[in-house]
Design an enzyme around this catalytic site. Structure first.
Site: not given
Length: 141
Positions: A93, A95-97, A4-5, A102, A106, A72, A12, A69, A17
């Site tokens: 898996e 993840h951009l960040s 999502p997103n 964070r 998370r 959320a 965003r 990815n 990101y």
């Protein structure tokens, strides 16, 4: 496979990101896969059940590797995790960040323990690294 997103990449929270769009990332990945003689289908959904359905369909389609990815859904989707373990398709898996740098909530992923590996905090380059590994695994067979 994008959760999502991620369809909002480029607009965003670009400080977290990046400014690259999902379309640009997917085009680059498809070209890389094609050059290696591997077919890549990019898929994004904001809906958990649609992603579960796509993972299940991947088994029927003979997909050999998934780059995921979960976005959320990383922190909440037991259903997506269970689909991945059920079909037994290896996956990485992404993840951009750096999810560990964070908010504390998370830092726990439902996917890490069942993934071949994880790439995080490297922006969109993480997808390239995951794909490079997937190609190596697929072409070594």
């Amino acid at each position: 496979m994008h959760g999502p997103n991620l369809n909002l990449l480029g607009i965003r929270e670009p400080d977290i990101y990046g400014r690259e769009t999902l379309e640009a990332i997917n085009l680059r990945l498809v070209a890389t896969a094609r050059a290696a003689g591997v077919k890549l289908d990019a898929f994004q959904s904001n809906h958990e059940g649609v992603l579960v359905d796509r993972v299940q369909q991947a088994k029927a389609d003979g997909v050999g590797f998934i780059v995921l990815n979960p976005a959320a859904f990383t922190y909440s989707s037991i259903a997506l995790r269970d689909a991945l373990t059920a079909v037994q398709i290896p996956f990485i898996e992404v993840h951009l960040s750096n999810i560990h740098a964070r908010e504390p909530w998370r830092a726990h992923s439902h996917f890490t323990a069942v993934a071949v590996g994880s790439v995080l905090g490297l922006g969109s380059r993480g997808y390239d690294l995951a794909l490079e590994y997937a190609i190596a695994r697929l072409t070594a067979r």
